[in-house]
Design a protein around this motif. Structure first.
Motif, short mmCIF file in Angstrom:
data_model
loop_
_atom_site.label_atom_id
_atom_site.label_comp_id
_atom_site.label_asym_id
_atom_site.label_seq_id
_atom_site.Cartn_x
_atom_site.Cartn_y
_atom_site.Cartn_z
N GLY A 110 97.77 -12.10 16.22
CA GLY A 110 98.47 -13.34 15.91
C GLY A 110 97.68 -14.50 16.49
N THR A 111 98.14 -15.71 16.23
CA THR A 111 97.49 -16.89 16.80
C THR A 111 98.54 -17.77 17.46
N ASP A 112 98.15 -18.37 18.60
CA ASP A 112 99.07 -19.28 19.28
C ASP A 112 98.97 -20.67 18.69
N SER A 113 99.61 -21.64 19.30
CA SER A 113 99.71 -22.98 18.73
C SER A 113 98.38 -23.74 18.68
N GLU A 114 97.34 -23.25 19.37
CA GLU A 114 96.02 -23.88 19.29
C GLU A 114 95.00 -23.01 18.56
N GLY A 115 95.45 -21.91 17.99
CA GLY A 115 94.55 -21.05 17.23
C GLY A 115 93.89 -19.96 18.04
N ASN A 116 94.25 -19.82 19.33
CA ASN A 116 93.73 -18.71 20.13
C ASN A 116 94.30 -17.41 19.59
N VAL A 117 93.45 -16.40 19.43
CA VAL A 117 93.90 -15.12 18.89
C VAL A 117 94.43 -14.26 20.03
N PHE A 118 95.61 -13.69 19.80
CA PHE A 118 96.15 -12.69 20.72
C PHE A 118 96.45 -11.43 19.92
N GLN A 119 96.55 -10.32 20.63
CA GLN A 119 96.85 -9.05 19.97
C GLN A 119 97.99 -8.36 20.70
N LEU A 120 98.93 -7.84 19.93
CA LEU A 120 99.95 -6.97 20.47
C LEU A 120 99.44 -5.54 20.35
N LYS A 121 99.66 -4.76 21.38
CA LYS A 121 99.18 -3.38 21.44
C LYS A 121 100.35 -2.52 21.90
N ALA A 122 100.77 -1.56 21.06
CA ALA A 122 101.91 -0.70 21.38
C ALA A 122 101.52 0.75 21.20
N LYS A 123 101.90 1.56 22.16
CA LYS A 123 101.64 2.99 22.11
C LYS A 123 102.29 3.59 20.87
N LYS A 124 101.56 4.44 20.15
CA LYS A 124 102.13 5.12 19.00
C LYS A 124 103.20 6.09 19.47
#
Length: 128
Positions: A110-124
């Motif tokens: 996803g991207t925050d309000s300034e365009g920085n990319v973040f990633q969610l990571k969840a165990k399968k």
């Protein structure tokens, strides 16, 4: 020398907007803040947002989103589809969920309000 990763600092246009984004969406706790700086606890690492110097801000369109080569990864403890839907409902730009063969995690950028990319990571999860 032994080193331990403690903080990551991003230079940003609007510290208050990013503070609000990460506190409201990820429930990060504010450790320090003033007019040009905020430090948030994000688990084992802190994230700092520092306002870009005035001489640089004057030459930047206020709506500009920067390209960068950094991705902030957050391991979450809930179903990734639920987390993705919740963020989308709040107007956060999220990509599709993905994974890789022989990899134990589901991922979603996803991207925050300034365009920085973040990633969610969840165990399968495995079904029986």
């Amino acid at each position: 020398m032994k080193a331990k990763f403690s903080d990551v600092i991003l230079y940003v246009q609007n510290v208050k907007n990013l503070r609000k984004f990460y506190v409201e969406n990820f429930d990060f706790k504010v450790l320090e803040e003033d007019d040009i700086w905020v430090l948030l606890n994000a688990g084992s690492v802190n994230i700092g947002f520092h306002k870009i110097g005035e001489k640089y801000l004057k030459s930047i369109d206020p709506n500009h989103q920067f390209d960068n080569n950094t991705k902030i990864v957050f391991e979450i403890d809930i179903d990734i589809e639920t987390a993705r839907k919740e963020l989308i409902s709040k107007g956060v730009s999220m990509r599709e969920i993905k994974t890789f063969e022989n990899y134990d995690f589901m991922l979603c950028d996803g991207t925050d309000s300034e365009g920085n990319v973040f990633q969610l990571k969840a165990k399968k999860t495995t079904s029986i």
